[in-house]
Design an enzyme around this catalytic site. Structure first.
Site, PDB file in Angstrom:
ATOM      1  N   SER A  12       0.825  -1.213   0.000  1.00  0.00           N
ATOM      2  CA  SER A  12       0.000   0.000   0.000  1.00  0.00           C
ATOM      3  C   SER A  12       0.859   1.264   0.000  1.00  0.00           C
ATOM      4  CB  SER A  12      -0.926  -0.027   1.227  1.00  0.00           C
ATOM      5  OG  SER A  12      -1.784   1.080   1.252  1.00  0.00           O
ATOM      6  N   SER A  13       2.143   1.131  -0.315  1.00  0.00           N
ATOM      7  CA  SER A  13       3.063   2.267  -0.260  1.00  0.00           C
ATOM      8  C   SER A  13       3.397   2.763  -1.672  1.00  0.00           C
ATOM      9  CB  SER A  13       4.346   1.839   0.459  1.00  0.00           C
ATOM     10  OG  SER A  13       5.452   2.636   0.082  1.00  0.00           O
ATOM     11  N   PRO A  14       2.934   3.984  -2.013  1.00  0.00           N
ATOM     12  CA  PRO A  14       3.186   4.479  -3.374  1.00  0.00           C
ATOM     13  C   PRO A  14       4.674   4.633  -3.682  1.00  0.00           C
ATOM     14  CG  PRO A  14       2.022   6.132  -2.031  1.00  0.00           C
ATOM     15  CD  PRO A  14       2.097   4.894  -1.222  1.00  0.00           C
ATOM     16  N   SER A  16       7.013   2.810  -2.431  1.00  0.00           N
ATOM     17  CA  SER A  16       7.501   1.442  -2.662  1.00  0.00           C
ATOM     18  C   SER A  16       7.206   1.019  -4.097  1.00  0.00           C
ATOM     19  CB  SER A  16       6.812   0.444  -1.720  1.00  0.00           C
ATOM     20  OG  SER A  16       7.215   0.615  -0.380  1.00  0.00           O
TER      21      SER A  16
END
EC number: 5.99.1.4
Lengths: 200, 200
Positions: A12-14, A16
């Site tokens: 859920s990490s943009p 990442s």
């Protein structure tokens, strides 16, 4: 030397996601491989007493703007998903199952899901959508569901989170290269320098 | 177009110091000038419900390492000061006094103090050290002390903080270029791209 790069990411990490689109090619240019490690930012945030950047006043609006701008800067398609952030433990458990069972495809699963969420808006926290993604990927969707419901793979993800925290990881993306920690998609230039010329 | 760049900094922010060493040359290469704006991160942190990166477990150790590494990467001399972070309102009030009275030297004062603190370890929160820095800079040290004790310049700094928060500033360094916000020393490459080719 030429040790593998540990690449910690959250589904859920943009940032990442953006990093996931350049890390393999960058590593390969320098004769390195990448150890992909799915974690839950919820766990590292708790250990480090942090929160998502979008949970703070002022920083929230900037961050949503910066996610898309940083993606454009990197040449990566990204549209902020309507539902964000989302719980991603199911996708992460399937990642670790693939990792432990047939290593080579785990990172492909990671990229498949990250692209689906950030480029197409597919909600990874919805079991039905995730089963569809599993089928697209060539997995049996019922087997994928069985994996993410299984205590063994729940424990495997928890162990991965604990190991990340023990290694000093407090956010994502997080890179460990020759025991040197780099946090953030925006450490790309420093990572490139490290891989080219060594410690600085 | 070719509007000035607003550059918000705090005298106790290592990333502000690093950015302060490259922003003028970068702006000049693109025909821009820089509006230096001293603020107190304590005020913006409070508005955004944030804290210093060194106040969190795990992130603290990484940040201290990253301050020095990011400075080496930028070619800027920086040694983490023994006392960090420090209150910097006195240096900031002198900045605004210079800014409002004889504009051209305010940014020089900022660089003088930032370098003293981060390259030489001079504690800007110690009134005696700050008076010495004022004298080195060619100011009357007693006049500098009178300025930072004066309600007028306390109010001026508070107004600057309030204006920064109203503009969306939640950290430092923070840049506003053609109404586009950039947060962090690590947005240098994006800023350069913006100045070269415009919006992206």
């Amino acid at each position: 030397m030429n040790a593998a790069i540990d690449f910690y990411f959250d589904f859920s990490s943009p940032y990442s996601y953006i990093a996931s689109e350049w890390i393999e090619a960058l590593a390969a240019r320098h004769g390195r491989t990448v150890n992909w490690k799915a974690i839950l930012l919820g766990a590292t945030f708790q250990a480090a007493e942090l929160k998502s950047p979008v949970s703070y006043p002022l920083k929230r609006e900037y961050s949503l703007h910066d996610f898309e701008r940083s993606a454009r800067f990197a040449g990566v398609p990204l549209k902020n998903p309507e539902k964000f952030p989302i719980p991603t433990q199911n996708a992460a458990r399937v990642f670790w199952w693939l990792h432990d069972k047939r290593d080579a495809t785990a990172s492909h699963w990671a990229r498949h899901c990250l692209r689906a969420y950030f480029a197409r808006g597919v909600d990874l926290s919805d079991p039905d959508r995730l089963k569809e993604l599993a089928a697209e990927f060539g997995l049996d969707p019922l087997q994928a569901e069985a994996v993410w419901s299984d205590a063994e793979w729940k424990a495997r993800l928890k162990a991965a989170n604990d190991a990340a925290i023990a290694a000093g990881v407090f956010g994502a993306p997080f890179f460990m290269i020759d025991n040197e920690p780099f946090w953030g998609n925006d450490r790309r230039a420093q990572i490139e320098r490290w891989l080219e010329k060594g410690p600085f």
